[in-house]
Write an enzyme that holds these catalytic residues in place. Sequence first.
Site, PDB file in Angstrom:
ATOM      1  N   HIS A   1       0.635  -1.134  -0.005  1.00 33.85           N
ATOM      2  CA  HIS A   1       0.166   0.056  -0.124  1.00 33.85           C
ATOM      3  C   HIS A   1       0.774   1.202  -0.184  1.00 33.85           C
ATOM      4  CE1 HIS A   1       0.918  -0.391   4.332  1.00 33.85           C
ATOM      5  NE2 HIS A   1       0.842   1.123   4.246  1.00 33.85           N
TER       6      HIS A   1
HETATM    7  C1  UD1 Z   1      -2.342   5.213   6.073  1.00 34.93           C
HETATM    8  C2  UD1 Z   1      -0.887   5.825   6.721  1.00 34.93           C
HETATM    9  C3  UD1 Z   1       0.177   4.672   6.774  1.00 34.93           C
HETATM   10  C4  UD1 Z   1      -0.405   3.074   6.934  1.00 34.93           C
HETATM   11  C5  UD1 Z   1      -1.717   2.703   6.259  1.00 34.93           C
HETATM   12  C6  UD1 Z   1      -2.133   1.450   6.736  1.00 34.93           C
HETATM   13  C7  UD1 Z   1      -0.342   8.127   6.634  1.00 34.93           C
HETATM   14  C8  UD1 Z   1       0.333   8.978   6.005  1.00 34.93           C
HETATM   15  N1  UD1 Z   1      -0.446   6.698   6.252  1.00 34.93           N
HETATM   16  O1  UD1 Z   1      -1.835   5.249   4.760  1.00 34.93           O
HETATM   17  O2  UD1 Z   1       1.194   4.936   7.339  1.00 34.93           O
HETATM   18  O3  UD1 Z   1       0.654   2.381   7.041  1.00 34.93           O
HETATM   19  O4  UD1 Z   1      -2.284   3.911   6.590  1.00 34.93           O
HETATM   20  O5  UD1 Z   1      -3.203   1.495   6.145  1.00 34.93           O
HETATM   21  O6  UD1 Z   1      -1.043   8.478   7.610  1.00 34.93           O
HETATM   22  N2  UD1 Z   1      -9.228   4.658   2.031  1.00 34.93           N
HETATM   23  C9  UD1 Z   1     -10.573   4.069   1.982  1.00 34.93           C
HETATM   24  N3  UD1 Z   1     -11.083   3.531   2.938  1.00 34.93           N
HETATM   25  C10 UD1 Z   1     -10.539   3.826   4.330  1.00 34.93           C
HETATM   26  C11 UD1 Z   1      -9.424   4.613   4.262  1.00 34.93           C
HETATM   27  C12 UD1 Z   1      -8.709   5.019   3.052  1.00 34.93           C
HETATM   28  O7  UD1 Z   1     -11.177   3.666   1.122  1.00 34.93           O
HETATM   29  O8  UD1 Z   1     -10.986   3.383   5.499  1.00 34.93           O
HETATM   30  C13 UD1 Z   1      -8.962   5.146   0.623  1.00 34.93           C
HETATM   31  C14 UD1 Z   1      -9.028   6.421   0.338  1.00 34.93           C
HETATM   32  O9  UD1 Z   1      -9.260   6.591  -1.099  1.00 34.93           O
HETATM   33  C15 UD1 Z   1      -7.782   7.164   0.669  1.00 34.93           C
HETATM   34  C16 UD1 Z   1      -6.797   6.044   0.600  1.00 34.93           C
HETATM   35  O10 UD1 Z   1      -7.322   4.832   0.945  1.00 34.93           O
HETATM   36  O11 UD1 Z   1      -7.582   8.352   0.145  1.00 34.93           O
HETATM   37  C17 UD1 Z   1      -5.533   6.438   1.483  1.00 34.93           C
HETATM   38  O12 UD1 Z   1      -5.872   6.526   2.803  1.00 34.93           O
HETATM   39  P1  UD1 Z   1      -4.905   7.294   3.734  1.00 34.93           P
HETATM   40  O13 UD1 Z   1      -5.456   7.336   5.033  1.00 34.93           O
HETATM   41  O14 UD1 Z   1      -4.582   8.728   3.230  1.00 34.93           O
HETATM   42  O15 UD1 Z   1      -3.443   6.429   3.792  1.00 34.93           O
HETATM   43  P2  UD1 Z   1      -3.208   5.045   3.669  1.00 34.93           P
HETATM   44  O16 UD1 Z   1      -2.369   4.636   2.267  1.00 34.93           O
HETATM   45  O17 UD1 Z   1      -4.196   4.069   4.257  1.00 34.93           O
END
Ligand code: UD1
Length: 362
Positions: free
Chosen positions: A207
């Site tokens: 991821h």
């Molecule tokens: C975040 C953390 C990362 C951690 C990871 C574990 C930061 C900078 N990154 O990354 O360190 O390893 O979580 O998962 O804080 N999304 C969904 N559903 C959700 C959450 C996210 O669909 O419940 C999608 C959205 O499109 C979102 C993308 O995932 O834009 C990324 O989510 P985000 O929280 O920005 O970062 P992660 O890649 O999950």
Amino acid sequence: MLKILHVVGARPNFPKVAPIMAEMARSPQRFTQRLVHTGQHYDERMSAIFFRDLALPQPDIYLGVGSGSHAQQTARIMLAFEEVVLDERPDWVVVVGDVNSTVACALVCAKLGIKIAHIEAGLRSFDRTMPEEINRLLTDQLADLLFTPSPDADEQLLREGIAAERIKFVGNVMIDSLVAALPLAESRPTLHELGLQPSGYGLVTLHRPSNVDDPAAFAGIVGALQTLAQEMPLVFPVHPRSRQRMLDFGLAIDDARLLLIEPQGYLDFLQLTRHARLVLTDSGGLQEETSFLGVPCLTLRPNTERPITVTLGTNRIIGNQRETIVERALDLMQRPMPARPAIPGWDGHAATRIVAALGERA
Ligand code: UD1
């Protein structure tokens, strides 16, 4: 009586907070505690399922910030969390790990003069292109009490000029959750339902932006997985970020031996990890869990903030080049399974040490 506010936001935070809350709940005369969920992760499979699997109490306060750019997400958390802190006036705010919620809440507290404890302090990848590295550096500068999972973290914090009395080595609290959950995880029907044999499959998670946001990098990794799947079935629970990128880049996978599944809950995923023949990942926590369990791990990154998983554990840092991934994984499949390493402080009792130290600093 100490009033503690715990912060969770994203998936890897939940297994770090659960043992600390459980330990504090055993001393109700010493601690009152409230749980704030920022809502950085919000899907059932990225959040709610972990509350059930880890017996984590429901959040007292839910900020519902959701997804966005880094600035948007961080700013929304800060605005909402500031109100909570002004309202609650805790003695300590406990933040864990290195996600955006961690640094956002630490910054709010530092400006309000509220004491911050950072769990999993002192980890460094020395790679500032990783958003987490920025979060780690800033949170550690702001925290009043820094709990470290390994001695290398203590040394790093001292090098950065942090006073020794603010640093406390307590071991790895995520391993507390693992140890407590293993019997339950083993009773799940996960492997059976997926048609997998113990030690007969590889487990994949991806991821990191550096792997999944770059079309060429992601396509190369998927190519390597397809080659490896011919040797051994692979199971790949797909993070929502990666699922979206696969759609964006037209990376269709149609291969019965490369099983793409939904993100798994804590217990199902633990069973998958425990019985994997090898793990291919870019996760931080999984490097630690595989090391603890004695499962070989190949980390598809150029570096790690968890060097102890390489020096004492089962982890190898191999980058994300297609040929290297194939070569190293095929090589591992030929080797016997490693012995289960013993890592100091990874013993299921880190939360006890954390809560005792917090109690002393009242
Ligand atoms: C975040 C953390 C990362 C951690 C990871 C574990 C930061 C900078 N990154 O990354 O360190 O390893 O979580 O998962 O804080 N999304 C969904 N559903 C959700 C959450 C996210 O669909 O419940 C999608 C959205 O499109 C979102 C993308 O995932 O834009 C990324 O989510 P985000 O929280 O920005 O970062 P992660 O890649 O999950």
